[in-house]
Design a protein around this motif. Structure first.
Motif, PDB file in Angstrom:
ATOM      1  N   ASN A 130      -3.728  12.135  -0.315  1.00  0.00           N
ATOM      2  CA  ASN A 130      -3.426  12.862   1.469  1.00  0.00           C
ATOM      3  C   ASN A 130      -4.567  12.806   1.920  1.00  0.00           C
ATOM      4  O   ASN A 130      -6.104  13.363   0.496  1.00  0.00           O
ATOM      5  N   ARG A 131      -5.349  12.449   3.589  1.00  0.00           N
ATOM      6  CA  ARG A 131      -6.266  12.889   4.493  1.00  0.00           C
ATOM      7  C   ARG A 131      -7.588  11.893   3.869  1.00  0.00           C
ATOM      8  O   ARG A 131      -8.161  12.144   4.123  1.00  0.00           O
ATOM      9  N   VAL A 132      -7.090  10.926   3.155  1.00  0.00           N
ATOM     10  CA  VAL A 132      -8.163  10.061   3.319  1.00  0.00           C
ATOM     11  C   VAL A 132      -8.008   9.397   3.878  1.00  0.00           C
ATOM     12  O   VAL A 132      -7.309   9.345   5.016  1.00  0.00           O
ATOM     13  N   LYS A 133      -9.785   8.792   4.729  1.00  0.00           N
ATOM     14  CA  LYS A 133     -10.293   8.237   5.481  1.00  0.00           C
ATOM     15  C   LYS A 133     -10.920   6.951   5.995  1.00  0.00           C
ATOM     16  O   LYS A 133     -11.440   7.100   5.197  1.00  0.00           O
ATOM     17  N   LEU A 134     -10.464   5.998   6.141  1.00  0.00           N
ATOM     18  CA  LEU A 134     -11.094   4.732   6.307  1.00  0.00           C
ATOM     19  C   LEU A 134     -11.719   4.351   7.476  1.00  0.00           C
ATOM     20  O   LEU A 134     -10.761   4.061   8.510  1.00  0.00           O
ATOM     21  N   MET A 135     -12.928   3.854   7.867  1.00  0.00           N
ATOM     22  CA  MET A 135     -13.219   3.673   9.194  1.00  0.00           C
ATOM     23  C   MET A 135     -13.613   2.458   9.478  1.00  0.00           C
ATOM     24  O   MET A 135     -12.383   1.676   8.513  1.00  0.00           O
ATOM     25  N   SER A 136     -13.689   2.214  10.571  1.00  0.00           N
ATOM     26  CA  SER A 136     -13.350   0.349  10.802  1.00  0.00           C
ATOM     27  C   SER A 136     -14.608  -0.558   9.830  1.00  0.00           C
ATOM     28  O   SER A 136     -14.925   0.144   9.209  1.00  0.00           O
ATOM     29  N   GLY A 137     -13.574  -1.740   9.722  1.00  0.00           N
ATOM     30  CA  GLY A 137     -13.732  -2.530   8.875  1.00  0.00           C
ATOM     31  C   GLY A 137     -13.987  -2.605   7.267  1.00  0.00           C
ATOM     32  O   GLY A 137     -14.617  -3.358   6.988  1.00  0.00           O
ATOM     33  N   VAL A 138     -13.071  -1.189   6.867  1.00  0.00           N
ATOM     34  CA  VAL A 138     -13.311  -0.998   5.462  1.00  0.00           C
ATOM     35  C   VAL A 138     -12.077  -2.362   5.091  1.00  0.00           C
ATOM     36  O   VAL A 138     -10.959  -2.474   5.734  1.00  0.00           O
ATOM     37  N   LYS A 139     -12.200  -3.245   3.679  1.00  0.00           N
ATOM     38  CA  LYS A 139     -11.336  -3.837   2.850  1.00  0.00           C
ATOM     39  C   LYS A 139     -11.483  -2.825   1.478  1.00  0.00           C
ATOM     40  O   LYS A 139     -13.077  -3.239   0.577  1.00  0.00           O
ATOM     41  N   VAL A 140      -9.619  -2.702   1.317  1.00  0.00           N
ATOM     42  CA  VAL A 140      -9.816  -2.187  -0.121  1.00  0.00           C
ATOM     43  C   VAL A 140      -8.514  -3.168  -0.376  1.00  0.00           C
ATOM     44  O   VAL A 140      -7.961  -3.330  -0.654  1.00  0.00           O
ATOM     45  N   GLN A 141      -9.362  -3.383  -1.834  1.00  0.00           N
ATOM     46  CA  GLN A 141      -8.419  -4.246  -2.546  1.00  0.00           C
ATOM     47  C   GLN A 141      -7.800  -4.043  -3.878  1.00  0.00           C
ATOM     48  O   GLN A 141      -7.632  -2.730  -3.940  1.00  0.00           O
ATOM     49  N   ALA A 142      -6.699  -4.702  -4.806  1.00  0.00           N
ATOM     50  CA  ALA A 142      -5.917  -4.356  -5.460  1.00  0.00           C
ATOM     51  C   ALA A 142      -6.716  -3.711  -6.588  1.00  0.00           C
ATOM     52  O   ALA A 142      -7.873  -3.496  -7.340  1.00  0.00           O
ATOM     53  N   GLY A 143      -5.289  -2.488  -6.556  1.00  0.00           N
ATOM     54  CA  GLY A 143      -6.063  -1.683  -7.961  1.00  0.00           C
ATOM     55  C   GLY A 143      -6.477  -0.399  -7.163  1.00  0.00           C
ATOM     56  O   GLY A 143      -6.888   0.034  -8.789  1.00  0.00           O
ATOM     57  N   SER A 144      -6.581  -0.078  -6.578  1.00  0.00           N
ATOM     58  CA  SER A 144      -7.637   0.836  -6.057  1.00  0.00           C
ATOM     59  C   SER A 144      -6.378   2.319  -5.934  1.00  0.00           C
ATOM     60  O   SER A 144      -5.711   2.242  -5.018  1.00  0.00           O
ATOM     61  N   ILE A 145      -7.280   3.218  -6.404  1.00  0.00           N
ATOM     62  CA  ILE A 145      -7.074   4.747  -5.901  1.00  0.00           C
ATOM     63  C   ILE A 145      -8.255   5.856  -4.904  1.00  0.00           C
ATOM     64  O   ILE A 145      -8.853   5.562  -5.806  1.00  0.00           O
ATOM     65  N   LEU A 146      -7.496   6.132  -3.943  1.00  0.00           N
ATOM     66  CA  LEU A 146      -8.699   7.166  -3.372  1.00  0.00           C
ATOM     67  C   LEU A 146      -7.517   8.536  -3.080  1.00  0.00           C
ATOM     68  O   LEU A 146      -6.669   8.449  -2.560  1.00  0.00           O
ATOM     69  N   SER A 147      -8.531   8.979  -3.893  1.00  0.00           N
ATOM     70  CA  SER A 147      -7.814  10.336  -4.151  1.00  0.00           C
ATOM     71  C   SER A 147      -8.204  11.826  -2.504  1.00  0.00           C
ATOM     72  O   SER A 147      -8.610  11.008  -1.735  1.00  0.00           O
ATOM     73  N   PHE A 148      -7.498  12.711  -2.544  1.00  0.00           N
ATOM     74  CA  PHE A 148      -7.592  13.205  -1.322  1.00  0.00           C
ATOM     75  C   PHE A 148      -8.632  13.606  -0.843  1.00  0.00           C
ATOM     76  O   PHE A 148     -10.098  14.253  -1.587  1.00  0.00           O
ATOM     77  N   GLY A 149      -8.963  13.158   0.050  1.00  0.00           N
ATOM     78  CA  GLY A 149     -10.125  13.749   1.181  1.00  0.00           C
ATOM     79  C   GLY A 149     -10.808  12.560   1.236  1.00  0.00           C
ATOM     80  O   GLY A 149     -12.019  12.928   1.592  1.00  0.00           O
ATOM     81  N   VAL A 150     -11.692  11.685   0.470  1.00  0.00           N
ATOM     82  CA  VAL A 150     -12.090  10.496   0.173  1.00  0.00           C
ATOM     83  C   VAL A 150     -12.333   9.591   1.863  1.00  0.00           C
ATOM     84  O   VAL A 150     -11.325   9.924   2.159  1.00  0.00           O
ATOM     85  N   ILE A 151     -13.665   9.424   2.656  1.00  0.00           N
ATOM     86  CA  ILE A 151     -14.166   8.787   3.062  1.00  0.00           C
ATOM     87  C   ILE A 151     -14.760   7.843   3.116  1.00  0.00           C
ATOM     88  O   ILE A 151     -15.583   7.826   2.179  1.00  0.00           O
TER      89      ILE A 151
ATOM     90  N   ALA B 269       0.757  -1.410  -0.123  1.00  0.00           N
ATOM     91  CA  ALA B 269       0.096   0.214  -0.200  1.00  0.00           C
ATOM     92  C   ALA B 269       0.768   1.131   0.245  1.00  0.00           C
ATOM     93  O   ALA B 269       2.045   0.817   0.189  1.00  0.00           O
ATOM     94  N   PHE B 270       0.434   2.120  -0.349  1.00  0.00           N
ATOM     95  CA  PHE B 270       1.215   3.757  -0.630  1.00  0.00           C
ATOM     96  C   PHE B 270      -0.299   4.606  -0.091  1.00  0.00           C
ATOM     97  O   PHE B 270      -1.086   5.195  -0.654  1.00  0.00           O
ATOM     98  N   VAL B 271       0.799   4.778   1.261  1.00  0.00           N
ATOM     99  CA  VAL B 271      -0.456   5.581   1.993  1.00  0.00           C
ATOM    100  C   VAL B 271       0.094   6.967   2.330  1.00  0.00           C
ATOM    101  O   VAL B 271       1.456   7.061   2.592  1.00  0.00           O
ATOM    102  N   TRP B 272      -0.386   8.643   1.730  1.00  0.00           N
ATOM    103  CA  TRP B 272       0.304   9.498   2.271  1.00  0.00           C
ATOM    104  C   TRP B 272       0.421  10.217   2.944  1.00  0.00           C
ATOM    105  O   TRP B 272      -0.100   9.626   3.624  1.00  0.00           O
ATOM    106  N   ASP B 273       0.253  11.533   3.049  1.00  0.00           N
ATOM    107  CA  ASP B 273      -0.008  12.293   4.304  1.00  0.00           C
ATOM    108  C   ASP B 273      -1.392  12.725   5.198  1.00  0.00           C
ATOM    109  O   ASP B 273      -1.936  12.657   3.566  1.00  0.00           O
ATOM    110  N   ASN B 274      -1.351  12.720   6.089  1.00  0.00           N
ATOM    111  CA  ASN B 274      -2.202  13.077   6.909  1.00  0.00           C
ATOM    112  C   ASN B 274      -3.115  11.793   6.594  1.00  0.00           C
ATOM    113  O   ASN B 274      -5.143  11.673   6.380  1.00  0.00           O
ATOM    114  N   VAL B 275      -3.508  10.942   6.931  1.00  0.00           N
ATOM    115  CA  VAL B 275      -4.382   9.577   6.208  1.00  0.00           C
ATOM    116  C   VAL B 275      -4.184   9.275   7.574  1.00  0.00           C
ATOM    117  O   VAL B 275      -3.747   8.785   8.571  1.00  0.00           O
ATOM    118  N   THR B 276      -5.568   8.414   7.848  1.00  0.00           N
ATOM    119  CA  THR B 276      -5.961   7.827   9.149  1.00  0.00           C
ATOM    120  C   THR B 276      -7.467   6.860   8.829  1.00  0.00           C
ATOM    121  O   THR B 276      -8.246   6.412   7.256  1.00  0.00           O
TER     122      THR B 276
END
Length: 589
Positions: A285-306, A264-271
């Protein structure tokens, strides 16, 4: 920066119009990571120009065999040169497996070098004439346009391009997600030295075993596990029982408990809250994953996504806080930072289901909905997938794809990759059966060797790699150094008859030891096990004393910390060998 420049050709013509460059210059793509000594390339170009004024450009290429991880599928090419390194023929190979070479090439030149073992560094040493050629030819928009024009109009215009090949230096362009991962791992493995984490930027890192880089002010809770190839930025906290391997974490990140991060490549200020799993993904930057989230291969979460809670994102999901354009709205002027766009569009019910109850963002792409066959999309889809998986899917879609030149390019493994996978599968199957039969393994390996046209040197190197990779491949969890040793040492002892069959001479034994040394760079746990492995193979007359000592003396003294640790671990065994030889000599006297 001119707003009217939309290509390399536009930029070069604008620079020429303003007369900003009046001497030789070096043209480098902005996304290239390199350790090439540009001064050497510049001096070579100038020396050539003194003897041949028609040499307008020297293109820097890197020696890299087909299938090398640094070679981008989009940049595959075939090149023909003469003995003066002048380019006679240049063909892109991304859309074809066949090369068409004009017969006149061999009629006009007594010596022609045909090469498919080079990688484009995207570095060119240019004379001022290059600017004039771009200005005189408005159809030159890309470097490929320029090369085609210069090479095929040589007889008319008298201009030439030459190559400068580097072997032990690094240069790779980050042109897509696959190359982003490749270059990141190469930086972690220190192939790009001095472009390594502790010397990049102002951050201070501690470099530990297994290529673990950690800033000084991080927080690691009890029970968290850091595997190999991990970078952790400053002010980042990691919760208990969290496992991280082959991942990069930026600054000011908060990682909860029982989290699994792999590639995984986790940028700055990620929770990332507790009980999350991220596999082969980019979190901006600034992505937030709440509890129990599973992110499978090849996904991209852009700035500020929750995202979340308790949501599974399928492979190839792209999320952004900016809504995707409606049909017909996406034009050349679209900019994700343009605040004049309607960014208040409500989230659709389908997107909300994908993001979870507390999610914020929009779904731009989902792998299951993708029907685009463009090259860029193909490169994105390949990220996070094994080459063998892509190849298998291509074969299922069309059995006669080899004869269809109009379809999209298929991904083909190199013979050495196919051979390595077959050897690894054979050893793993034999091990899983509970009783390894070395005679059967030798027959299978020999069959694979002849089927894939593999040399004996490649066989020794790839068999060695397969043996030391089996523990990590066979185990579902990340092995500690002790667990790895407990697996690999008995395995080597069992495979002595197989190794003895191939390590019959000093040359093959040196190939084996060199491959072990190379594997140590990517698997730090192997360093601890090598002395016992050498002892086993020496006692069984598989490795000769003189060969072991010769190899040990060739290990660089002032190289990476891993090789220094390797020398330190092997030194007692070498000392024992030398003392035993002296006692034998004294007894004979």
């Amino acid at each position: 920066m001119s707003e009217g420049c939309h290509s390399l050709g536009d930029a070069m013509r604008e620079i020429d119009r303003k007369a900003l460059i009046r001497s030789d210059f070096i043209l480098v793509n902005g996304d290239v990571v390199s350790s090439v000594q540009l001064k050497d390339a510049l001096n070579v170009h100038r020396e050539r120009f003194k003897t041949d004024k028609s040499c307008v450009m020297t293109k820097v290429l890197r020696h890299a065999y087909p299938g090398h991880r640094g070679r981008c599928l989009e940049d595959e090419f075939f090149i023909a040169t003469d003995n003066n390194h002048t380019i006679l023929n240049y063909q892109k190979m991304k859309d074809t497996r066949k090369v068409k070479i004009p017969m006149t090439l061999f009629k006009d030149h007594s010596n022609v070098n045909l090469r498919y073992d080079l990688q484009d560094c995207h570095i060119c040493v240019c004379s001022c004439r290059v600017m004039e050629l771009f200005t005189d030819n408005f159809d030159y928009q890309t470097m490929s346009d320029f090369m085609r024009g210069v090479i095929y109009n040589e007889e008319i215009e008298g201009n030439k391009m030459q190559i400068y090949v580097v072997t032990n230096e690094y240069a790779t362009r980050v042109s897509n997600l696959t190359m982003y991962e490749t270059v990141s791992k190469d930086i972690i493995h220190r192939w790009t030295y001095p472009q390594v984490p502790e010397y990049l930027g102002t951050e201070t890192y501690n470099f530990g075993r297994n290529h673990v880089y950690s800033a000084k002010d991080i927080t690691l809770q009890r029970g968290c596990t850091l595997g190999e190839d991990v970078v952790i930025g400053s002010n980042t906290s990691i919760g208990s029982n969290t496992r991280i391997s082959q991942s990069v974490l930026g600054r000011n990140c908060e990682i909860g408990e029982n989290v699994v991060l792999k590639n995984a490549f986790v940028w700055d200020n990620v929770t990332i809250e507790s009980n999350c799993l991220i596999d082969t993904a980019i979190l901006c930057n600034r992505v937030k994953l709440m509890s129990g989230v599973k992110v499978q291969a090849g996904s991209i979460l852009s700035f500020g996504v929750i995202v979340g809670p308790d949501v599974t994102l399928p492979s190839g999901t792209y999320l952004s806080t900016i809504p995707p354009p409606k049909e017909g709205e996406f034009d050349e002027e679209f900019n994700d930072t343009d605040t004049s766009k309607d960014l208040t569009r409500p989230v659709s019910q389908q997107d909300q289901l994908s993001l979870g109850e507390g999610g914020i963002g929009f779904v731009w792409k989902n792998a299951e909905e993708n029907d685009d066959d463009e090259d860029e999309e193909l490169a994105r889809e390949m990220w996070g997938m094994k080459i063998s998986d892509v190849h298998k899917e291509d074969e299922e879609e069309s059995d006669d794809s080899d004869d269809d030149d109009s379809g999209p390019p298929s991904v083909v493994m190199d013979d050495t990759e196919i051979f390595y996978n077959q050897v690894l599968d054979s050893i793993q199957s034999s091990y899983s059966s509970g009783a390894i039969n070395c005679d059967n393994l030798i027959l299978e390996i020999n069959s694979s060797k002849f089927a894939n046209n593999v040399s004996m040197k490649e066989l020794v190197q790839l068999v060695t790699k397969a043996i030391v990779e089996l523990p990590n491949t066979h185990s579902p969890n990340i092995l500690t150094t002790k667990e790895f040793a407990a697996f690999v040492i008995p395995l080597v002892k069992t495979l002595v008859p197989l190794l003895k069959n191939y390590l019959k001479g000093s040359e093959s034994q040196l190939d084996f030891l060199g491959s072990l040394q190379e594997c140590c760079i990517t698997n730090g746990s192997l360093c601890t096990s090598i002395p016992k492995m050498l002892n086993i193979l020496y006692d069984n007359d598989t490795l000769h004393e003189q060969v072991i000592v010769h190899w040990f003396k060739k290990i660089p003294l002032n190289d990476s910390a891993i090789l220094q640790q390797l020398r330190k671990n092997v030194q007692p065994f070498i000392t024992w060998l030398e003392e035993a030889e002296e006692e034998t000599d004294s007894e004979e006297d």
